[in-house]
Design an enzyme around this catalytic site. Structure first.
Site, PDB file in Angstrom:
ATOM      1  N   ARG A  46       0.879  -1.375  -0.363  1.00 22.88           N
ATOM      2  CA  ARG A  46       0.084   0.093   0.207  1.00 22.88           C
ATOM      3  C   ARG A  46       0.819   1.618   0.002  1.00 22.88           C
ATOM      4  O   ARG A  46       0.302   2.142  -0.526  1.00 22.88           O
ATOM      5  CB  ARG A  46      -0.711  -0.031   1.067  1.00 22.88           C
ATOM      6  CG  ARG A  46      -1.309   1.583   1.528  1.00 22.88           C
ATOM      7  CD  ARG A  46      -2.900   1.598   2.277  1.00 22.88           C
ATOM      8  NE  ARG A  46      -2.486   0.662   3.071  1.00 22.88           N
ATOM      9  CZ  ARG A  46      -1.999   0.794   3.886  1.00 22.88           C
ATOM     10  NH1 ARG A  46      -1.726   1.236   4.459  1.00 22.88           N
ATOM     11  NH2 ARG A  46      -2.868   0.047   5.766  1.00 22.88           N
ATOM     12  N   TYR A  98     -17.630  16.243 -13.890  1.00 17.75           N
ATOM     13  CA  TYR A  98     -18.560  15.635 -14.270  1.00 17.75           C
ATOM     14  C   TYR A  98     -19.307  14.625 -13.124  1.00 17.75           C
ATOM     15  O   TYR A  98     -19.173  14.828 -12.268  1.00 17.75           O
ATOM     16  CB  TYR A  98     -16.716  14.464 -14.258  1.00 17.75           C
ATOM     17  CG  TYR A  98     -17.407  12.677 -13.854  1.00 17.75           C
ATOM     18  CD1 TYR A  98     -17.418  12.223 -14.937  1.00 17.75           C
ATOM     19  CD2 TYR A  98     -16.508  12.306 -12.694  1.00 17.75           C
ATOM     20  CE1 TYR A  98     -17.603  10.637 -14.816  1.00 17.75           C
ATOM     21  CE2 TYR A  98     -16.756  11.117 -12.815  1.00 17.75           C
ATOM     22  CZ  TYR A  98     -17.845  10.090 -13.836  1.00 17.75           C
ATOM     23  OH  TYR A  98     -17.834   9.840 -13.835  1.00 17.75           O
ATOM     24  N   ASP A 170      -7.966  18.535 -12.656  1.00 19.55           N
ATOM     25  CA  ASP A 170      -9.363  17.205 -13.567  1.00 19.55           C
ATOM     26  C   ASP A 170      -8.464  17.097 -15.330  1.00 19.55           C
ATOM     27  O   ASP A 170      -9.114  18.177 -15.987  1.00 19.55           O
ATOM     28  CB  ASP A 170     -10.466  17.390 -14.260  1.00 19.55           C
ATOM     29  CG  ASP A 170     -10.653  15.604 -14.055  1.00 19.55           C
ATOM     30  OD1 ASP A 170     -10.137  15.388 -14.644  1.00 19.55           O
ATOM     31  OD2 ASP A 170     -11.818  15.542 -13.256  1.00 19.55           O
ATOM     32  N   LYS A 195      -9.730   6.085 -19.004  1.00 18.62           N
ATOM     33  CA  LYS A 195      -9.957   6.835 -20.056  1.00 18.62           C
ATOM     34  C   LYS A 195      -8.901   6.660 -21.152  1.00 18.62           C
ATOM     35  O   LYS A 195      -8.071   5.665 -20.842  1.00 18.62           O
ATOM     36  CB  LYS A 195     -11.154   8.135 -19.715  1.00 18.62           C
ATOM     37  CG  LYS A 195     -11.579   8.136 -18.406  1.00 18.62           C
ATOM     38  CD  LYS A 195     -13.369   8.048 -18.762  1.00 18.62           C
ATOM     39  CE  LYS A 195     -13.369   7.655 -17.388  1.00 18.62           C
ATOM     40  NZ  LYS A 195     -14.257   9.051 -17.172  1.00 18.62           N
TER      41      LYS A 195
END
Ligand SMILES: *Cc1c(COP(=O)(O)O)cnc(C)c1O
Length: 384
Positions: A46, A98, A170, A195
């Site tokens: 992690r 978004y 973004d 994306k």
């Protein structure tokens, strides 16, 4: 830095001297031995993983930032960055946005005492007026999802700096191949790497890039503390996709420009096409800050009743809820990506029931145009 195409194609190459492996290996181990009681730099996955490190270094270099962080999704990246803020803090956010980001802010983070003002970031006076004593950040999307509105990143960043506010961009729609917000003054860049960066509709991932040592350290802490880090196999898939980003983005854009022009001329569309190259007001700002227009466009059909027959009759372009992959996808924001935005706000912003969003793929332009053409004529006959 070498040219972007070179950086992309060589992600992970020459990084594994022991075997000379061209692709960086996938390290599945979650724990690492402390040989002789000393850490190798890897303790627990992690916190750090060798495969994830290569991806993180790549995105940091591509975005010209100091550090990169790979998360389990774009939303996980946004949630991680929001850990920078505390109860009572206020953020100014792009009005067209978004839908998932809006949902996270309004339905979740508001409950923890964060406050958000949604402002048309094209209007600098409105942005300045929205700044309060407790404003901590401006959250920018440009071009926006789904209306492709263009905000001036440099102007917003210098306004923010004057008020000691950070800027978060973004950059999902353009990727560092076309737009590098940190070079324009931004502090944090986030991506839904699901994306364009991934590019093949087969990996869910998010990325964060930070500029500045204090901010980087804080996000590094949050990334480990929150734990929404990206698994090694997904890091590998993402890097594999990123190697061809430049080729894909060029083709996405070439196709999108031609389809935008075709749609604008079509009698069932009445000129309502949203693509930065066709945006009278936004085009100059866009060209000042970006090297290309990207592959996303939106358009309105003349009547909401045309939507259903049109979508049902597309044979090549798939009606589905994502973007940025090699296959063309079409989305109906009102019922899909933006369904969680209250109708009255959605309509005020312009995400109406006639709006469709097209993620233009890398197929041959003739086939894409023919598919749109036949579905539009079918819808026209069916409806009239
Ligand atoms: C898809 C998307 C997100 C969310 O990313 P996920 O990977 O789906 O969690 C955030 N911002 C934009 C602009 C997006 O298109």
């Amino acid at each position: 830095m070498k040219k972007m195409e070179t950086e992309l194609a060589q992600i992970g190459c020459r990084r594994e001297p022991k075997t000379g492996s061209i692709n960086f290996p996938v390290y599945f181990a979650t724990a690492y031995e402390h040989v002789g009681g000393v850490s190798t730099g890897y303790d627990y996955t992690r916190t750090a993983n060798p495969t994830r490190d290569v991806l993180q270094e790549s995105i940091a270099r591509l975005e010209q930032g100091d550090e990169g962080f790979a998360c389990s999704s774009g939303m996980a990246a946004i949630q991680t960055v929001m850990g920078l803020f505390s109860q009572g803090d206020h953020l100014i956010v792009s009005l067209d946005l978004y839908g998932g980001t809006y949902r996270l802010f309004e339905e979740n983070l508001r409950r923890f005492g964060l406050d958000f003002s949604y402002v048309d970031l094209r209007n600098m006076d409105e942005v300045e007026n929205a700044i309060q004593a407790n404003t901590r950040a401006i959250f920018i999307e440009t071009p926006t999802n789904p209306l492709m509105q263009v905000a001036d990143i440099q102007a917003l960043c210098s306004l923010a700096r004057r008020h000691q506010i950070i800027t978060i961009v973004d950059n999902t729609f353009l990727t560092p191949y076309f737009q590098r917000p940190i070079e324009l003054g931004a502090d944090v860049v986030i991506h839904s790497a699901t994306k364009y960066l991934g590019g093949h509709n087969d990996v869910l991932a998010g990325l964060i890039v930070t500029k500045g040592s204090e901010l980087s350290e804080h996000v590094r802490y949050l990334h480990n503390a929150i734990g929404a880090s990206l698994g090694p196999h997904d890091c590998y898939l993402l890097m594999r996709g990123m190697k061809t980003l430049a080729l894909r983005m060029d083709r996405h854009q070439e196709n999108a420009l031609q389809l935008a022009q075709f749609l604008r001329e079509h009698s069932l569309i009445k000129g309502e096409v949203y693509y930065p190259a066709l945006d009278e007001k936004g085009k100059d700002t866009h060209l000042k800050q970006a090297g290309g227009f990207g592959g996303m466009l939106s358009f309105r059909l003349a009547d909401a009743n045309l939507i259903r027959p049109f979508l049902h009759h597309l044979k090549l372009i798939t009606f589905a809820e994502s973007l940025g992959g090699v296959e063309s996808l079409i989305t109906y924001p009102a019922t899909q990506t933006h369904a969680d935005i209250p109708e009255e706000i959605r309509l005020k912003v312009g995400v109406c029931d006639r709006l469709l969003r097209l993620s233009v793929g890398i197929e041959h332009i003739d086939d894409l145009r023919a598919d749109l053409e036949q579905a539009l004529s079918y819808a026209n006959e069916y409806y009239s």
